[in-house]
Write an enzyme that holds these catalytic residues in place. Structure first.
Site, mmCIF file in Angstrom:
data_model
loop_
_atom_site.group_PDB
_atom_site.id
_atom_site.type_symbol
_atom_site.label_atom_id
_atom_site.label_comp_id
_atom_site.label_asym_id
_atom_site.label_seq_id
_atom_site.Cartn_x
_atom_site.Cartn_y
_atom_site.Cartn_z
ATOM 1 N N HIS A 37 0.831 -1.213 0.000
ATOM 2 C CA HIS A 37 0.000 0.000 0.000
ATOM 3 C C HIS A 37 0.867 1.266 0.000
ATOM 4 O O HIS A 37 0.437 2.317 0.464
ATOM 5 C CB HIS A 37 -0.978 0.010 1.191
ATOM 6 C CG HIS A 37 -2.080 -0.995 1.029
ATOM 7 N ND1 HIS A 37 -3.218 -0.732 0.305
ATOM 8 C CD2 HIS A 37 -2.195 -2.279 1.451
ATOM 9 C CE1 HIS A 37 -4.003 -1.803 0.327
ATOM 10 N NE2 HIS A 37 -3.403 -2.759 1.004
ATOM 11 N N THR A 38 2.071 1.153 -0.502
ATOM 12 C CA THR A 38 2.926 2.323 -0.690
ATOM 13 C C THR A 38 2.864 2.826 -2.126
ATOM 14 O O THR A 38 3.172 3.987 -2.388
ATOM 15 C CB THR A 38 4.395 1.981 -0.364
ATOM 16 O OG1 THR A 38 4.714 0.754 -1.031
ATOM 17 C CG2 THR A 38 4.612 1.809 1.130
ATOM 18 N N ALA A 127 -5.261 -15.102 -7.207
ATOM 19 C CA ALA A 127 -4.681 -15.414 -5.896
ATOM 20 C C ALA A 127 -3.827 -14.263 -5.392
ATOM 21 O O ALA A 127 -3.193 -14.360 -4.355
ATOM 22 C CB ALA A 127 -3.844 -16.684 -5.986
ATOM 23 N N GLY A 128 -3.776 -13.166 -6.159
ATOM 24 C CA GLY A 128 -2.923 -12.058 -5.746
ATOM 25 C C GLY A 128 -1.496 -12.209 -6.241
ATOM 26 O O GLY A 128 -0.604 -11.492 -5.798
ATOM 27 N N SER A 130 -0.858 -11.922 -9.433
ATOM 28 C CA SER A 130 -0.905 -11.132 -10.648
ATOM 29 C C SER A 130 -0.814 -11.935 -11.941
ATOM 30 O O SER A 130 0.030 -11.682 -12.803
ATOM 31 C CB SER A 130 0.161 -10.027 -10.626
ATOM 32 O OG SER A 130 -0.394 -8.893 -11.246
ATOM 33 N N ASP A 176 3.029 -4.472 -10.523
ATOM 34 C CA ASP A 176 2.916 -5.853 -11.006
ATOM 35 C C ASP A 176 3.601 -6.031 -12.349
ATOM 36 O O ASP A 176 4.358 -6.972 -12.570
ATOM 37 C CB ASP A 176 1.443 -6.247 -11.146
ATOM 38 C CG ASP A 176 0.699 -6.147 -9.837
ATOM 39 O OD1 ASP A 176 1.328 -5.832 -8.815
ATOM 40 O OD2 ASP A 176 -0.524 -6.384 -9.842
HETATM 41 P P1 ADP Z 1 -4.709 -11.838 -10.321
HETATM 42 O O1 ADP Z 1 -4.028 -10.852 -11.202
HETATM 43 O O2 ADP Z 1 -4.464 -11.604 -8.873
HETATM 44 O O3 ADP Z 1 -4.417 -13.259 -10.680
HETATM 45 P P2 ADP Z 1 -7.012 -10.655 -11.538
HETATM 46 O O4 ADP Z 1 -8.471 -10.740 -11.227
HETATM 47 O O5 ADP Z 1 -6.365 -9.340 -11.591
HETATM 48 O O6 ADP Z 1 -6.268 -11.632 -10.506
HETATM 49 O O7 ADP Z 1 -6.750 -11.338 -12.938
HETATM 50 C C1 ADP Z 1 -7.291 -12.627 -13.210
HETATM 51 C C2 ADP Z 1 -8.024 -12.565 -14.551
HETATM 52 O O8 ADP Z 1 -7.048 -12.436 -15.608
HETATM 53 C C3 ADP Z 1 -8.770 -13.847 -14.866
HETATM 54 O O9 ADP Z 1 -10.056 -13.833 -14.310
HETATM 55 C C4 ADP Z 1 -8.797 -13.816 -16.396
HETATM 56 O O10 ADP Z 1 -9.801 -12.945 -16.861
HETATM 57 C C5 ADP Z 1 -7.453 -13.185 -16.739
HETATM 58 N N1 ADP Z 1 -6.427 -14.193 -16.998
HETATM 59 C C6 ADP Z 1 -5.253 -14.329 -16.342
HETATM 60 N N2 ADP Z 1 -4.540 -15.364 -16.838
HETATM 61 C C7 ADP Z 1 -5.277 -15.901 -17.844
HETATM 62 C C8 ADP Z 1 -5.091 -16.984 -18.751
HETATM 63 N N3 ADP Z 1 -4.006 -17.757 -18.692
HETATM 64 N N4 ADP Z 1 -6.065 -17.220 -19.668
HETATM 65 C C9 ADP Z 1 -7.163 -16.454 -19.705
HETATM 66 N N5 ADP Z 1 -7.401 -15.432 -18.878
HETATM 67 C C10 ADP Z 1 -6.483 -15.140 -17.950
HETATM 68 MG MG MG Z 2 -4.395 -8.767 -11.219
#
Ligand code: ADP
Ligand code: MG
Length: 386
Positions: A37-38, A127-128, A130, A176
């Site tokens: 959060h920085t 899962a965070g 990215s 990220d």
């Molecule tokens: P995080 O970045 O923490 O994993 P986000 O909600 O920001 O979570 O991003 C996840 C979203 O990114 C997924 O719901 C999907 O829409 C997209 N995404 C990420 N990787 C893939 C992939 N390999 N194929 C299709 N969509 C993807």
């Molecule tokens: Mg994300």
């Protein structure tokens, strides 16, 4: 074992008629060692790329149409750049087509730029870690090569961030994508979120026999959106009261002097940000001067500040940290925005099993669902693989 690269090539051939891509590119997910959060306060973060990657196989198809497939879906999304603005595309495909539309708008060309592109990944989604930046970054480096754009790493990271902010609609910072694009093996990326300057800082974990455990609590981020907006608002209020644009420019002396003008909650939110920036700088100094074993207490202090002052931890995140420390971790903290998601623990390699077992046991004792636990190896960022 079939590699991700082979899976990307096979998926590409299956979706696009038994042919080969022009190349294969990949980019990793990331975790943040310290500096939470920085980013939106113009401060410092210290993320690293993890050894989980998103791989894209891609080919110029000679038309102005894009065909995009993923291991997660059977259907291929067929679209033009104009469809991105229309907003009717499946959400996942906008991470890919958003990057294409921004790069295309920034450097227009008369040549047809359509691509066939297939995505596969072993980054856990949502899962965070990215997975979204991994996807944007893999596509950005692929198109940078296929379209001969010659963009710098920083520019490609910004394209990913703009995609996320303006096309997908997620108000995220530059951390990220910076980690995913600029990551280096056994190193962290020291990022100044105001100047966007980055520096690679070697961790030396391999030589010191240290490992980083990532524990995914698999907790739903149910309060994440509102909680995040509220934290940002508190930081803005504190900065305004202090007469500055960003909390990055405040010291603890400034904050204490303004105590009478801030409510207790806003004071504590700002105290987290100011002390967290100092902890990032101190972590960098320790990595350079004293070696990686010395950073453990800073990780734990960061967690305590996020728990008590910023109030973004959860029972599960606190449990990971307490159980890891009791089992001998050198330091542990939540990583990411909080309200669920992941925690990391810095441990000596021989303690990996002991810490893993302790966290699992603590979760089952408290009736929490099983966490996912794995060792994360700080790794290289985005690249062309084939
Ligand atoms: P995080 O970045 O923490 O994993 P986000 O909600 O920001 O979570 O991003 C996840 C979203 O990114 C997924 O719901 C999907 O829409 C997209 N995404 C990420 N990787 C893939 C992939 N390999 N194929 C299709 N969509 C993807
Ligand atoms: Mg994300």
């Amino acid at each position: 074992m079939t590699t991700l690269i082979e899976k990307a090539q096979a998926g590409f051939a299956q979706r696009f008629g038994d042919s080969a891509p022009d190349g294969v590119w990949s980019a990793p997910g990331r975790a943040n060692l310290i500096g939470e959060h920085t980013d939106y306060n113009g401060g410092f973060v210290l993320p690293f790329a993890i050894d989980r990657r998103t791989v894209v196989a891609a080919r110029l198809n000679g038309s102005s149409t894009y065909r995009v497939g993923s291991h997660m879906f059977d259907d291929v999304v067929t679209a033009t750049i104009a469809d991105v603005a229309a907003g009717s595309l499946p959400r996942w495909s906008t991470y890919v087509l958003g990057v294409a539309s921004i790069l295309d708008a920034d450097s227009p060309s008369d040549r047809p730029r359509g691509v066939d592109l297939f995505v596969t990944s072993d980054v856990p989604l949502g899962a965070g870690l990215s997975s979204s930046a991994a996807l944007e970054s893999a596509v950005a480096v692929a198109l940078n090569d296929l379209w001969h754009l010659g963009r710098t790493e920083t520019e490609l990271a910004q394209v990913g961030q703009r995609t996320e902010n303006t096309i997908v609609g997620a108000p995220t910072g530059i951390m990220d994508q910076s980690a995913s694009i600029k990551g280096r093996a056994d190193s962290v990326i020291f990022l100044d979120c105001r100047s966007l300057e980055t520096e690679v800082v070697p961790l030396g974990f391999a030589e010191a026999g240290l490992a980083l455990l990532i524990v995914d609590t698999r907790e739903e981020h149910s309060h994440a959106t509102n909680g995040y907006a509220a934290r940002r608002a508190s930081c803005e209020l504190a900065a305004k009261t202090l007469g500055i644009d960003l909390l990055r420019d405040a010291t603890m002396t400034d904050l204490i002097a303004a105590k009478g003008k801030l409510d207790d909650e806003t004071f504590r939110r700002a105290r987290h940000v100011i002390t967290e920036d100092a902890r990032v700088l101190e972590t960098v100094r320790l990595l350079r001067d004293e070696g990686p074993k010395s950073i453990g207490p800073l990780l734990t202090e960061s967690h305590n500040s996020l728990r008590d002052d910023f109030e973004v931890t959860t029972d599960r995140l606190n449990t990971v940290v307490e159980a890891s420390l009791s089992a001998g971790a050198l330091g542990a903290r939540m990583t990411g925005g909080g309200f669920g998601g992941c925690a990391i623990a810095l441990i000596e390699e021989p303690e990996i099993d002991a810490v893993t077992d302790a966290v699992r046991l603590a979760f089952s004792d408290k009736g929490f669902s099983e966490p996912t636990i794995f060792v994360a190896v700080p790794s290289d960022g985005a690249r062309r693989d084939v």
